[in-house]
Write an enzyme that holds these catalytic residues in place. Sequence first.
Site, mmCIF file in Angstrom:
data_model
loop_
_atom_site.group_PDB
_atom_site.id
_atom_site.type_symbol
_atom_site.label_atom_id
_atom_site.label_comp_id
_atom_site.label_asym_id
_atom_site.label_seq_id
_atom_site.Cartn_x
_atom_site.Cartn_y
_atom_site.Cartn_z
ATOM 1 N N ASP A 61 0.853 -1.172 0.000
ATOM 2 C CA ASP A 61 0.000 0.000 0.000
ATOM 3 C C ASP A 61 0.903 1.239 0.000
ATOM 4 O O ASP A 61 2.081 1.169 0.362
ATOM 5 C CB ASP A 61 -0.901 -0.032 1.234
ATOM 6 C CG ASP A 61 -1.786 1.188 1.341
ATOM 7 O OD1 ASP A 61 -2.371 1.594 0.322
ATOM 8 O OD2 ASP A 61 -1.905 1.737 2.454
ATOM 9 N N ASP A 121 -0.111 5.050 1.038
ATOM 10 C CA ASP A 121 -0.273 5.996 2.148
ATOM 11 C C ASP A 121 -0.211 5.273 3.492
ATOM 12 O O ASP A 121 -1.000 4.367 3.753
ATOM 13 C CB ASP A 121 -1.614 6.728 2.027
ATOM 14 C CG ASP A 121 -1.751 7.462 0.708
ATOM 15 O OD1 ASP A 121 -0.816 8.196 0.357
ATOM 16 O OD2 ASP A 121 -2.777 7.290 0.034
ATOM 17 N N GLY A 131 -7.891 3.577 3.158
ATOM 18 C CA GLY A 131 -7.646 2.458 2.263
ATOM 19 C C GLY A 131 -8.683 2.263 1.182
ATOM 20 O O GLY A 131 -8.460 1.491 0.244
#
Length: 250
Positions: free
Chosen positions: A14, A16, A64
């Site tokens: 991922d 961030d 997310g």
Amino acid sequence: MLGLSDDIRAFLFDLDGVLTQTAKVHAAAWKSTFDAFLRSESDRTGEQFVPFDPVVDYDTHVDGRPRLDGTRAFLRSRGFDLPEGTDADPPGARTVHGISSAKNDTVLAMIREQGVLPYDGSVAYVRRLRALGLPAAVVSSSANCRDVLRAAGIEELFDVVVDGIVAKREGLPGKPAPDTYLAAARALGVEPVHAAVFEDALAGVASGRAGGFGAVVGVDRTGQADELRRDGATVVVTDLAELIPGEEGA
């Protein structure tokens, strides 16, 4: 290998909160956007203004997720049922698209003003992977993913990027569905059972669990280790440097 089973042959990250220190920027942008909307609704209806919580509301509803999904989820949590609108809606319009567009404008302005810092431990971990010849991908719901990677100076470290633009083009549902991570594994030519997912978001670790990945590493930046495990993390660390043999904290 690097804190995980030797069966793991590909590494899916991922953006961030895992690679870059932009999760706090996103939380601040969501707060600014939603608070403006909530204040206007309070003024319009006379109902009490209850601000967006940048920890609880962010973690529960938007972290997310694709931007539109995050907007819908938070609005539902407050009892709002707004029109969807379209991409042509101006930022701040009283629609899902209008609010989402306002958030995007805000976060881009914050990134331009503040810049983007990567997490040193994450960069060290990915550089160790590359030295070993192991493939890596970035999987992000953000349509601004490549811009952020370039601003952080780490774009060249990754073989594949599956971002919000790719997801929209290929019709891939966002996290917590596993589809974007599965697409990254396919692009790297690796079965999910031989790939590891690295996530700080509850929706992200849930997508790793749903995809049947060989490892799901929860990166606990905000003190939610138990929640990350509950939603699918098989390993939880506070920094990826903990997974590097010989590094402090490993």
